[in-house]
Design a protein around this motif. Sequence first.
Motif, PDB file in Angstrom:
ATOM      1  N   MET A  14       0.940  -1.130  -0.033  1.00  0.00           N
ATOM      2  CA  MET A  14       0.030  -0.013   0.156  1.00  0.00           C
ATOM      3  C   MET A  14       0.979   1.244   0.093  1.00  0.00           C
ATOM      4  O   MET A  14       0.641   2.159  -0.883  1.00  0.00           O
ATOM      5  N   LEU A  15       2.060   1.341   0.841  1.00  0.00           N
ATOM      6  CA  LEU A  15       2.755   2.545   0.980  1.00  0.00           C
ATOM      7  C   LEU A  15       3.464   2.725  -0.592  1.00  0.00           C
ATOM      8  O   LEU A  15       3.931   3.903  -0.697  1.00  0.00           O
ATOM      9  N   ILE A  16       4.021   1.548  -1.160  1.00  0.00           N
ATOM     10  CA  ILE A  16       4.520   1.856  -2.568  1.00  0.00           C
ATOM     11  C   ILE A  16       3.506   2.313  -3.381  1.00  0.00           C
ATOM     12  O   ILE A  16       3.807   3.391  -3.975  1.00  0.00           O
ATOM     13  N   LEU A  17       2.329   1.626  -3.519  1.00  0.00           N
ATOM     14  CA  LEU A  17       1.458   2.230  -4.352  1.00  0.00           C
ATOM     15  C   LEU A  17       1.147   3.653  -4.268  1.00  0.00           C
ATOM     16  O   LEU A  17       0.905   4.480  -5.021  1.00  0.00           O
ATOM     17  N   ARG A  18       1.005   4.018  -2.947  1.00  0.00           N
ATOM     18  CA  ARG A  18       0.595   5.529  -2.574  1.00  0.00           C
ATOM     19  C   ARG A  18       1.865   6.582  -2.797  1.00  0.00           C
ATOM     20  O   ARG A  18       1.466   7.272  -3.408  1.00  0.00           O
ATOM     21  N   THR A  19       2.993   6.059  -2.785  1.00  0.00           N
ATOM     22  CA  THR A  19       4.234   6.703  -3.043  1.00  0.00           C
ATOM     23  C   THR A  19       4.172   6.890  -4.678  1.00  0.00           C
ATOM     24  O   THR A  19       4.523   8.292  -5.029  1.00  0.00           O
ATOM     25  N   LEU A  20       3.809   6.218  -5.396  1.00  0.00           N
ATOM     26  CA  LEU A  20       3.739   6.107  -6.797  1.00  0.00           C
ATOM     27  C   LEU A  20       2.650   7.037  -7.724  1.00  0.00           C
ATOM     28  O   LEU A  20       2.558   7.312  -8.661  1.00  0.00           O
ATOM     29  N   VAL A  21       1.843   7.339  -6.555  1.00  0.00           N
ATOM     30  CA  VAL A  21       0.589   8.349  -7.091  1.00  0.00           C
ATOM     31  C   VAL A  21       1.250   9.602  -7.408  1.00  0.00           C
ATOM     32  O   VAL A  21       0.681  10.141  -8.282  1.00  0.00           O
ATOM     33  N   TYR A  22       2.363  10.003  -7.005  1.00  0.00           N
ATOM     34  CA  TYR A  22       2.993  11.230  -7.131  1.00  0.00           C
ATOM     35  C   TYR A  22       3.989  11.132  -8.141  1.00  0.00           C
ATOM     36  O   TYR A  22       4.547  12.025  -8.614  1.00  0.00           O
ATOM     37  N   GLY A  23       4.089  10.024  -9.036  1.00  0.00           N
ATOM     38  CA  GLY A  23       4.704   9.974 -10.188  1.00  0.00           C
ATOM     39  C   GLY A  23       5.819   8.749 -10.154  1.00  0.00           C
ATOM     40  O   GLY A  23       5.803   8.169  -9.047  1.00  0.00           O
ATOM     41  N   ALA A  24       6.435   8.644 -11.422  1.00  0.00           N
ATOM     42  CA  ALA A  24       7.373   7.428 -11.452  1.00  0.00           C
ATOM     43  C   ALA A  24       8.377   7.853 -10.427  1.00  0.00           C
ATOM     44  O   ALA A  24       8.844   9.127 -10.291  1.00  0.00           O
ATOM     45  N   ALA A  25       9.155   6.556 -10.052  1.00  0.00           N
ATOM     46  CA  ALA A  25      10.144   6.773  -9.062  1.00  0.00           C
ATOM     47  C   ALA A  25      11.024   5.315  -9.096  1.00  0.00           C
ATOM     48  O   ALA A  25      10.599   4.389  -9.382  1.00  0.00           O
ATOM     49  N   HIS A  26      12.222   5.604  -8.929  1.00  0.00           N
ATOM     50  CA  HIS A  26      13.168   4.335  -8.927  1.00  0.00           C
ATOM     51  C   HIS A  26      13.000   3.605  -7.293  1.00  0.00           C
ATOM     52  O   HIS A  26      12.690   4.601  -6.317  1.00  0.00           O
ATOM     53  N   GLY A  27      13.609   2.360  -7.116  1.00  0.00           N
ATOM     54  CA  GLY A  27      13.494   1.999  -5.920  1.00  0.00           C
ATOM     55  C   GLY A  27      13.804   2.557  -4.879  1.00  0.00           C
ATOM     56  O   GLY A  27      13.186   2.767  -3.594  1.00  0.00           O
ATOM     57  N   ARG A  28      15.145   3.421  -4.921  1.00  0.00           N
ATOM     58  CA  ARG A  28      15.520   3.900  -3.957  1.00  0.00           C
ATOM     59  C   ARG A  28      14.831   5.335  -3.528  1.00  0.00           C
ATOM     60  O   ARG A  28      14.878   5.581  -2.174  1.00  0.00           O
ATOM     61  N   GLU A  29      14.250   6.062  -4.443  1.00  0.00           N
ATOM     62  CA  GLU A  29      13.578   7.050  -4.243  1.00  0.00           C
ATOM     63  C   GLU A  29      12.371   6.850  -3.469  1.00  0.00           C
ATOM     64  O   GLU A  29      11.816   7.264  -2.515  1.00  0.00           O
ATOM     65  N   ILE A  30      11.763   5.757  -3.852  1.00  0.00           N
ATOM     66  CA  ILE A  30      10.443   5.048  -3.100  1.00  0.00           C
ATOM     67  C   ILE A  30      10.734   4.795  -1.550  1.00  0.00           C
ATOM     68  O   ILE A  30      10.033   5.362  -0.586  1.00  0.00           O
TER      69      ILE A  30
END
Length: 114
Positions: A14-30
């Motif tokens: 859920m936290l990963i999905l929520r983070t990606l709402v703001y746009g594309a990101a690589h793993g370290r950024e997430i």
Amino acid sequence: MQHRANVLQGTLDMLILRTLVYGAAHGREIGKYIQRTTNDFLQMQHGSLYPALHRLEKKGWIVSKWETAPDRNREFKYYRLTEKGKKQLVIEESQWKQMAEAVARVMWPAGEES
């Protein structure tokens, strides 16, 4: 000393999905985003984060693509939320709210003095 928490698999998804709402990101950024927004309470370990990213990709909730980072001369695997992932996030958020409310009712029953 600050306490650190391990994230349960479903919560991490859920936290990963929520983070990606703001746009594309690589793993370290997430991982850094989750860590930063929880004031370092949640630490994202590679051993948990990357398997979760692969699992979400397998479910079709996210997609990935190798791209060169805008500020660096290096490629990173960027993850993006899919429409299916956006729908799943709504479900995950609803279930999380229900669970948090249920736990709160047990921990702090109505009318109980603290």
